[in-house]
Every structure is written in C-alpha cells, then in structure tokens.
Write an enzyme that holds these catalytic residues in place. Structure first.
Site, mmCIF file in Angstrom:
data_model
loop_
_atom_site.group_PDB
_atom_site.id
_atom_site.type_symbol
_atom_site.label_atom_id
_atom_site.label_comp_id
_atom_site.label_asym_id
_atom_site.label_seq_id
_atom_site.Cartn_x
_atom_site.Cartn_y
_atom_site.Cartn_z
ATOM 1 N N GLY A 341 50.481 43.845 -20.739
ATOM 2 C CA GLY A 341 49.075 43.560 -20.503
ATOM 3 C C GLY A 341 48.946 42.230 -19.788
ATOM 4 O O GLY A 341 49.943 41.532 -19.585
ATOM 5 N N GLY A 343 46.030 38.753 -18.830
ATOM 6 C CA GLY A 343 44.763 38.082 -19.102
ATOM 7 C C GLY A 343 44.681 36.842 -18.243
ATOM 8 O O GLY A 343 45.511 36.646 -17.347
ATOM 9 N N ASN A 344 43.712 36.009 -18.524
ATOM 10 C CA ASN A 344 43.550 34.776 -17.743
ATOM 11 C C ASN A 344 44.729 33.838 -17.900
ATOM 12 O O ASN A 344 45.129 33.155 -16.983
ATOM 13 C CB ASN A 344 42.289 34.041 -18.212
ATOM 14 C CG ASN A 344 41.051 34.798 -17.811
ATOM 15 O OD1 ASN A 344 41.033 35.454 -16.763
ATOM 16 N ND2 ASN A 344 40.037 34.734 -18.640
ATOM 17 N N PHE A 345 45.265 33.851 -19.106
ATOM 18 C CA PHE A 345 46.349 32.924 -19.457
ATOM 19 C C PHE A 345 47.652 33.239 -18.734
ATOM 20 O O PHE A 345 48.507 32.402 -18.555
ATOM 21 C CB PHE A 345 46.589 33.020 -20.960
ATOM 22 C CG PHE A 345 46.980 34.415 -21.357
ATOM 23 C CD1 PHE A 345 48.313 34.793 -21.346
ATOM 24 C CD2 PHE A 345 46.017 35.377 -21.688
ATOM 25 C CE1 PHE A 345 48.667 36.097 -21.655
ATOM 26 C CE2 PHE A 345 46.375 36.672 -21.997
ATOM 27 C CZ PHE A 345 47.702 37.038 -21.977
ATOM 28 N N GLY A 346 47.818 34.506 -18.337
ATOM 29 C CA GLY A 346 49.088 34.950 -17.765
ATOM 30 C C GLY A 346 49.304 36.404 -18.111
ATOM 31 O O GLY A 346 48.394 37.211 -17.973
ATOM 32 N N VAL A 348 51.475 39.518 -20.741
ATOM 33 C CA VAL A 348 52.210 39.816 -21.964
ATOM 34 C C VAL A 348 53.379 40.721 -21.600
ATOM 35 O O VAL A 348 53.190 41.770 -20.995
ATOM 36 C CB VAL A 348 51.305 40.479 -23.021
ATOM 37 C CG1 VAL A 348 52.114 40.873 -24.251
ATOM 38 C CG2 VAL A 348 50.175 39.551 -23.421
ATOM 39 N N LYS A 365 53.603 36.635 -24.993
ATOM 40 C CA LYS A 365 52.494 36.160 -24.181
ATOM 41 C C LYS A 365 53.025 34.981 -23.374
ATOM 42 O O LYS A 365 53.375 33.942 -23.941
ATOM 43 C CB LYS A 365 51.362 35.713 -25.120
ATOM 44 C CG LYS A 365 49.980 35.811 -24.551
ATOM 45 C CD LYS A 365 48.957 35.618 -25.666
ATOM 46 C CE LYS A 365 47.559 35.929 -25.206
ATOM 47 N NZ LYS A 365 46.585 35.943 -26.291
ATOM 48 N N ASP A 457 36.666 37.160 -31.971
ATOM 49 C CA ASP A 457 36.862 38.019 -30.802
ATOM 50 C C ASP A 457 37.303 39.414 -31.232
ATOM 51 O O ASP A 457 38.130 40.048 -30.586
ATOM 52 C CB ASP A 457 37.886 37.394 -29.843
ATOM 53 C CG ASP A 457 37.789 37.970 -28.433
ATOM 54 O OD1 ASP A 457 36.855 38.775 -28.178
ATOM 55 O OD2 ASP A 457 38.647 37.634 -27.594
HETATM 56 P P1 ADP Z 1 43.692 37.959 -24.100
HETATM 57 O O1 ADP Z 1 43.429 36.707 -24.840
HETATM 58 O O2 ADP Z 1 43.862 37.749 -22.642
HETATM 59 O O3 ADP Z 1 42.665 39.024 -24.369
HETATM 60 P P2 ADP Z 1 45.527 39.474 -25.746
HETATM 61 O O4 ADP Z 1 46.193 38.765 -26.853
HETATM 62 O O5 ADP Z 1 44.371 40.328 -26.141
HETATM 63 O O6 ADP Z 1 45.113 38.457 -24.633
HETATM 64 O O7 ADP Z 1 46.609 40.379 -24.977
HETATM 65 C C1 ADP Z 1 46.334 41.025 -23.748
HETATM 66 C C2 ADP Z 1 46.996 42.388 -23.693
HETATM 67 O O8 ADP Z 1 48.411 42.279 -23.868
HETATM 68 C C3 ADP Z 1 46.558 43.332 -24.784
HETATM 69 O O9 ADP Z 1 45.387 44.005 -24.424
HETATM 70 C C4 ADP Z 1 47.741 44.265 -24.917
HETATM 71 O O10 ADP Z 1 47.708 45.260 -23.931
HETATM 72 C C5 ADP Z 1 48.920 43.346 -24.650
HETATM 73 N N1 ADP Z 1 49.441 42.815 -25.924
HETATM 74 C C6 ADP Z 1 49.090 41.662 -26.510
HETATM 75 N N2 ADP Z 1 49.761 41.478 -27.664
HETATM 76 C C7 ADP Z 1 50.527 42.558 -27.833
HETATM 77 C C8 ADP Z 1 51.450 42.984 -28.862
HETATM 78 N N3 ADP Z 1 51.686 42.229 -29.928
HETATM 79 N N4 ADP Z 1 52.066 44.167 -28.705
HETATM 80 C C9 ADP Z 1 51.826 44.942 -27.612
HETATM 81 N N5 ADP Z 1 50.985 44.603 -26.646
HETATM 82 C C10 ADP Z 1 50.332 43.420 -26.718
HETATM 83 MG MG MG Z 2 42.254 40.302 -25.758
#
Ligand code: ADP
Ligand code: MG
Length: 611
Positions: A341, A343-346, A348, A365, A457
C-alpha cells in the site's frame, strides 16, 4: 454469559415446573404471586410462573435475536427485570398483573443452569487446551470465538462423557445395562452402525428400552418428536431433568468400561476436553479456508483467529521477549519489493523479520527517502503508540528500524483493507461474516478505551484483514494517549482530518474521546454493511457537517440487519462508550452465529474461495 436475572430475589434459576409450583403453594397462592425461572428448552430464555384464582400459569419468556426479552405476542424489554416491572403495572394479556414476588427462601440460591455452566466451562477448557492460551489471550479468544468453538465442541463433546459407549451393538448395550444393578433410569448412549446415527438405551422396570436419536437437516439432535438440541450431551442433560417422551428420565449413568477413569469429565464444573495439538492446517487461502472446506462439517475447516500466527504477539514467547527492543537490527530484516500500500508518508512493503526462534512475515511502513524531521517525528509518535498496544484485534508493531530510511515494522495482515476486501467479494461474504468482523473491531476498540487511547482515524480503510474471519485495527498515525485524568484529547489546530468519520464535537471543538471513536465506529459499520461503499456518497466534508447538524443520518445499507442499523444510529448520538457497543454487537453476533452457522444460508456464500 452471565445470567441477566441472577440478581433478582424471585429468580430460582434452573428449576422444574413442579418445583416452581411447590414454591408458589408454600408462599400462599395469592392472585398475582409470581416467580421467575430459567427455561430449559431455549437457551437464554426464562419462564414466568404465577398464580391466579388458585391456578398456575407459566409464560415462556424468549430471548430474541437483538438480545431483548419478550413473552410471545408481548412487548420487548431489555432485560427480565424490566419485563417483570412492566407486567407489574400492566397485565397486557397475562392472567393478571404481577403483584407479589415469591422470593427465594433465605439460604436458597438460584439453581445453576445446566447448559450455561457446562457450555461456558467447556468452551474455556477447550480453548485453553487446544490453543494453549492463558490470561487476556484466553479471554479474548472465548469472547470472539465462542459460537465457533461451541460448534467444534458440539461435534465431539459427548465422546468424553462416561455414558457414551461408542459404536456398540444393541445386544451389547443390553448386556452392559443388565450387568450389575438395574435401577430405573440407568442409561447409555451408543452410535448405531447405520449411517452414524445414535441411540439411547434406558432401563425401566428391569427392561431395556432403545430410542433412536434423530438429527435434522440443520444438525440438531432429538428423540423422535422431542425437543431439539445442538449437541448430544445437551440432549442427555435435558433428558436427565425431563423424560420428554421417554418412558422414564435418565437418572444413572451406565459407565463405559472402556473409558479410562481419567478421561471421564466431571460436568458441569470441569468437563475435560481432549488436548489437541494446535490445529496447524497448512497453507491457507487468504479467505481463511483450507483448500477443501467440508460442507457436511461446517466450522471444522474454518480457520479461527487463534489458529493464525498473529493472534498472540510474537513476543508472548518469553525467549523472544528477551530480545525485544524498540529499535530492530537492520540485518534481521528482509525487505521485499512487493508494495502492500502507499500513503503520503511513503509506502508499505512486504518483508520478513528474523527473530530468535522463528521468522515472521511483516509489513514495513517505509518513510520517503527525503524524510524531513517533522515526518520522522510523526512516525516515531505512531511507533510509540503502537509499542504500548498488544491485542489480537490490533495490528501489532514489531519495532522500528532506522537504516536507509525510517521504517515501522508491523505484523502482516495480508487480506488488506476491509473496504476493498468487501467491495471485491460482495457475492461471497455474508452479513453474519461482516457482523463477526465488526465485533472483532469493537473488541479492539474496547481495548483502546480501556488503555485510555483515542484512535482518531477508525475507518474501514484502516481495518486490515488477516483472513476472511479475522480483522485487526491499524493506522495509529493520528492516535493519542489520553492523560490519566482526561476523558478527551483536545487538538490545538485542525489538521488533515477524515471529516466524514468525525463526530461534530471533533470538528467544532477539536475534542477527541472514546465517544468520538464510537462515532467513527458507526461510520465504519456503515461502510462494512454496505460492502465498502464510500460514506455520504458524493457529499464534501462541509456538506456532511451541515447534514449531520440538521439531525440527518445516513440511510440503512441494503440488506443490513435492522439491529445493526440501530446500533450505527446509536453510535451517531455521541453518548455511547466502546464497551456498550461491544456488548451489543456481541449478543447480536452470538444470536445469529448460533442460528445460522449450520444453515445453508451462510455456508453457500462463505464457501467461495479466493483466486
Ligand atoms: P496511512 O497512514 O497512509 O493511511 P496505513 O497505515 O493505513 O497508512 O497503511 C497504508 C496501506 O498499507 C494500508 O491501506 C494497507 O494496504 C497497507 N498496510 C499497512 N499496514 C499493513 C499491515 N500491517 N499488513 C498489510 N498491509 C498493510
Ligand atoms: Mg490508513
């Protein structure tokens, strides 16, 4: 489950009708004299026994799907106490109003319910022994999986009972019953040669009678024309209290000579259940099924959260705990190119982390390479929060790694975000599956409330799935630990906020509490029950605010159970706490899990497998 009537002085627990009548006689037989007792047929139900015109009246009080109680044709009440209060003012169809409680004589305690205590103890022992769990992990497993575990037990529990003689012929059963004393009610249960059905053999007047035990399409057992039960041992326990069509009730166990004394359980207090090795079922589909789900034994092939490697923390092993540090060694971490996945941070990424005794799959992450200090600080804050949490329904952090960039290493939840999962599998996922997952989310949120954290959130995108039957809350980027004496967190300035998930208090006063998390939980429920649709359709944030301020709320999603829509609406009142929500969704989940698990309805949909 605790008995909702346990505290009432006129509640006698599990006593027979004749006993209830005895008590009423002793107390004087005045009009409106009443007592309450447990119903033996329907689990969780009661019977109101009362007197009018020197006659006895017995009214069954049923526990309904949504956890309320009602006499057939009467109004629903939230508990047996409220129900009695109501009928003390208004007869509403009863022979008369309830006028005088027939209280238990001093020293008499309510008779414990045979099934309740047996079920609870069995589930506890089974979970403890099968998954080797203790403490919170044990409690959480029981709360979240009781219906599934009961199903597992139901198919095998009788095998551990001393009255169960396995597959023996009719004449062998007679030989065993005729040997030694032959009191009325001496009995055994045996398996019949024909297609795995059962028979009860019972002594009465020095003669052995045999009764076939039928099993209906939904798997329930009964003596022909008799009451139906989920399990054989419940049937036997019931027939010990009431003949229910037999020539005599079951009174004395004819013990199976082949059963070692140590294996004999002592229900209802400590039934022993065979210790199973952890049910390692090999590689699984992401939907939590072994490659060959069996239709005839629903529940058997179902993967429970406790069967996965992410139910307990990897640090619950004391050996591994020795090495636990916030910062992980880079050379213990292998990072895959696969992106889970972004996001803004980078982004996963997928990876593997090498621990002392095992390697675990992780999600990493990774901060963008140009990390500025503020972004780094934010990730460290997120890590500090996650570091303090340890619950089966929350994504755990393994640690932080500072190398080519700052990385947050977490447990892997390979099913991905709930909204995407549901929208791509509309035809396969049943409503009861969604209730099950949302109950797990409520357990995670209840844990956060207890630890005094606000998530801020919670949304379907931040609920990740381990498999089709196992959800975890993630994304603690906005989360805060509350001060010991604080009930809310006050943000100094508004930020990039998920307005559609926020209660008015958050937006207007920047106040965040468990109650505002409950609001977000309601929106998350709405997303889940609409299979991952976007809440408030095309509305923009500010439009949503005025929509809510006008007292309007989102409509009930198509096919969403009325009980669940009611719960969402209650979440959107800003009055509710997490534990209340968890309680309500738990009772609803239990009620439908017991009703539909064996039925064709759930199985049809949930049988589908993933690519
Ligand atoms: P953000 O703060 O940008 O929303 P998230 O923590 O929600 O970041 O993570 C972004 C994406 O990365 C999630 O929607 C998911 O698809 C993937 N992801 C994050 N953590 C996990 C995890 N523990 N296992 C599998 N996928 C993950
Ligand atoms: Mg999220």
């Amino acid at each position: 489950m605790p008995d909702a009537a346990a505290h009432l002085p006129f509640y006698y627990g599990s006593i027979a009708r004749s006993e209830a009548e005895e008590h009423l006689k002793l107390a004087g037989m005045s009009d409106g004299l009443f007592l309450l007792r447990q119903c033996l047929r329907s689990l969780g139900g009661y019977v109101l026994s009362m007197v009018y015109n020197l006659q006895f009246y017995h009214y069954a009080i049923e526990r309904q799907m949504n956890g309320t109680y009602a006499i057939a044709g009467g109004k629903a009440h939230c508990g047996p106490e409220e129900l009695c209060e109501f009928y003390s003012k208004d007869a509403d169809g009863l022979c008369c109003t309830l006028r005088k409680p027939c209280n238990r004589p001093s020293g008499v305690e309510p008779q414990p319910g045979v099934f309740d205590s047996m079920r609870d103890n069995m589930v506890r022992e089974y979970v403890r022994q099968t998954w080797k769990l203790e403490g919170d992990a044990l409690e959480q497993a029981i709360i979240s999986q009781a219906p599934q575990v009961e199903k597992l037990i139901a198919t095998t529990a009788h095998e551990r009972m001393p009255w169960y003689h396995g597959s023996i012929a009719r004449d062998e059963a007679e030989r065993r019953l005729y040997s030694g004393a032959q009191p009325d009610g001496k009995f055994l249960l045996r398996e019949r040669k024909e297609n795995g059905t059962y028979a009860l053999s019972l002594v009465y007047g020095k003669t052995v009678y045999h009764y076939r035990v039928d099993q209906d399409k939904s798997g329930k057992y009964s003596i022909p024309e008799g009451t139906k039960f989920d399990t054989l041992w419940q049937l036997v326990e019931y027939l010990k209290l009431k003949p229910d069509g037999l020539i005599f009730y079951l009174r004395e166990t004819c013990p199976n000579p082949n059963m070692p004394a140590s294996a004999a359980p002592v229900p209802p207090t400590h039934p022993s259940v065979t210790a199973h090795p952890r049910r390692h079922l090999g590689p699984l589909n992401a939907d939590g099924y072994t490659p060959e789900p069996s239709r005839t034994c629903p529940g058997k092939s179902r993967l429970l959260p406790m069967d996965t490697s992410v139910y307990e923390s990897p640090y619950s092993d004391p050996e591994e705990l020795k090495d636990k540090k916030l910062f992980l060694k880079r050379d213990h971490l292998m990072i895959d190119e696969v992106e889970l996945g972004a996001g803004n941070f980078g982004c996963v990424k997928k990876g593997v982390y090498k621990m002392r005794k095992k390697q675990i799959d992780v999600a990493i992450k990774v901060l963008k390479s140009n990390n500025e200090k503020t972004v780094k600080d934010e990730m460290m804050k997120e890590a500090q929060i996650m570091h303090q949490l340890d619950n089966p329904y929350i994504v755990r952090m393994i640690g932080v790694c500072e190398a080519e960039s700052l990385m947050l290493v977490m447990e892997m939840a390979s099913g991905g975000p709930l909204n995407k999962f549901l929208s791509s599998r509309k035809d396969e996922i049943t409503m009861s599956n969604i209730v099950e997952l949302m109950h797990q989310v409520s357990m995670g949120m209840k844990y956060l409330e207890e630890k005094n954290f606000v998530h801020r959130d919670l949304a379907a995108r931040n609920v990740l799935l381990v498999n089709q039957h196992y959800a975890k809350i993630s994304d603690f980027g906005l989360s805060k630990a509350l001060g010991a004496d604080d009930s809310y967190y006050k943000a100094r300035t508004a930020g990039k906020w998920p307005l559609k998930w926020y209660a008015p208090e958050c937006i207007l006063y920047h106040k965040f509490s468990s109650k505002s998390d409950v609001w977000s939980y309601g929106v998350t429920m709405w997303e889940a029950f609409s299979y991952g649709q976007k809440p408030y359709k095309k509305m923009k944030g500010p439009e949503v605010i005025s929509f809510i301020e006008q007292g309007k709320r989102m409509d009930c999603p198509t096919d969403c159970p009325a009980e669940m829509y009611t719960l969402m609406q209650q979440c959107w009142t800003y009055k509710w706490e997490e534990h209340t929500v968890e309680n309500i969704i738990r009772s609803y989940y239990y009620s439908i899990a017991t009703k539909t698990e064996n039925g064709p309805e759930t199985e049809d949909k949930s049988k589908a497998t993933l690519p």
